[in-house]
Design a protein around this motif. Structure first.
Motif, short mmCIF file in Angstrom:
data_model
loop_
_atom_site.label_atom_id
_atom_site.label_comp_id
_atom_site.label_asym_id
_atom_site.label_seq_id
_atom_site.Cartn_x
_atom_site.Cartn_y
_atom_site.Cartn_z
N GLN A 1 -24.47 -14.04 -13.52
CA GLN A 1 -25.46 -14.84 -14.27
C GLN A 1 -26.78 -14.97 -13.17
OE1 GLN A 1 -23.09 -18.51 -14.80
NE2 GLN A 1 -22.81 -17.90 -16.94
N CYS A 2 -27.87 -15.19 -13.76
CA CYS A 2 -29.15 -15.45 -12.94
C CYS A 2 -28.90 -16.71 -12.48
CB CYS A 2 -30.12 -15.54 -13.89
SG CYS A 2 -32.02 -15.71 -13.20
N ALA A 3 -29.22 -16.94 -11.21
CA ALA A 3 -29.15 -18.14 -10.24
C ALA A 3 -30.31 -19.10 -10.91
CB ALA A 3 -29.20 -17.97 -8.80
N ILE A 4 -31.22 -18.68 -11.64
CA ILE A 4 -32.61 -19.41 -11.95
C ILE A 4 -32.34 -20.04 -13.30
CG2 ILE A 4 -35.11 -19.52 -12.14
CD1 ILE A 4 -33.64 -18.85 -9.25
N ASN B 1 -29.01 -6.14 -17.58
CA ASN B 1 -29.41 -4.46 -17.16
C ASN B 1 -29.15 -4.20 -15.78
OD1 ASN B 1 -31.75 -4.98 -15.10
ND2 ASN B 1 -32.96 -6.04 -16.96
N LYS B 2 -29.21 -2.80 -15.47
CA LYS B 2 -28.70 -2.70 -14.14
C LYS B 2 -29.64 -3.20 -13.10
CE LYS B 2 -26.78 1.93 -15.65
NZ LYS B 2 -26.63 3.16 -15.63
N GLY C 1 -32.19 -12.15 -12.72
CA GLY C 1 -33.08 -11.44 -13.75
C GLY C 1 -34.50 -11.23 -13.36
N PRO C 2 -35.05 -10.03 -13.97
CA PRO C 2 -36.59 -9.77 -13.57
C PRO C 2 -37.41 -10.75 -13.96
CG PRO C 2 -35.63 -8.63 -15.74
CD PRO C 2 -34.60 -9.35 -15.04
N ASP D 1 -38.82 -2.42 -12.65
CA ASP D 1 -37.99 -3.09 -13.95
C ASP D 1 -37.35 -2.08 -14.79
OD1 ASP D 1 -38.51 -5.59 -12.90
OD2 ASP D 1 -39.92 -6.14 -14.35
N SER D 2 -37.94 -0.90 -14.80
CA SER D 2 -37.72 0.16 -16.17
C SER D 2 -36.57 1.13 -15.44
CB SER D 2 -38.72 1.03 -16.26
OG SER D 2 -39.48 1.60 -15.06
#
Length: 141
Positions: A95-98, A105-106, A114-115, A131-132
């Motif tokens: 999970q994203c810490a924020i 996504n990879k 997360g981006p 990001d891509s």
């Protein structure tokens, strides 16, 4: 003098993010409200949302229920390097810490964050990654 975590949160607040948050293995850190008793303090809560103490001017002030040295070391590490703490949390939980969302996504999985949150917090992607990117060599992270 303020810790890296405190400075990060104050910078985010000055950019319009009212309630920046970072999660670590055992804790959730949030910036105290500007109008509260402890403006500029970072509140420390456990995973259940129970208040455990605060960080202010690089000092850790905890309730008596939180005195384990292992946990104090985790708080100190997060104060020093919030990005590393966020990445560890993301790798451990997926999970994203924020924002707490599932990393799917990879690149997000490889980075542990997360981006959108990565960009919001102003953290740099590793050199050569975007990001891509579809195939991420996580051994380089």
């Amino acid at each position: 003098m303020k810790s890296t975590l405190e400075l990060l949160f104050l910078d985010l607040q000055s950019k319009g993010y009212l309630k920046p948050t970072i999660r670590s293995e055992h804790f959730k850190y949030t910036l105290a409200p500007k109008t509260g008793r402890n403006p500029e303090a970072v509140y420390i809560k456990n995973k259940n949302g129970d208040y455990l103490g605060k960080i202010i001017n690089c000092g850790i002030f905890l309730t008596s229920s939180t005195s384990d040295q292992f946990l104090l070391n985790e708080i100190a590490e997060t104060m020093r390097s919030p990005q590393e703490a966020a990445i560890k949390y993301g790798h451990k939980t997926g999970q994203c810490a924020i924002c707490g969302r599932q990393l799917d996504n990879k690149l997000s999985v490889a980075l542990g964050i997360g981006p959108i949150c990565n960009e919001r917090f102003g953290w740099q992607l590793p050199e050569g990654y975007h990001d891509s990117d579809s195939d991420i060599d996580t051994s380089m992270l």
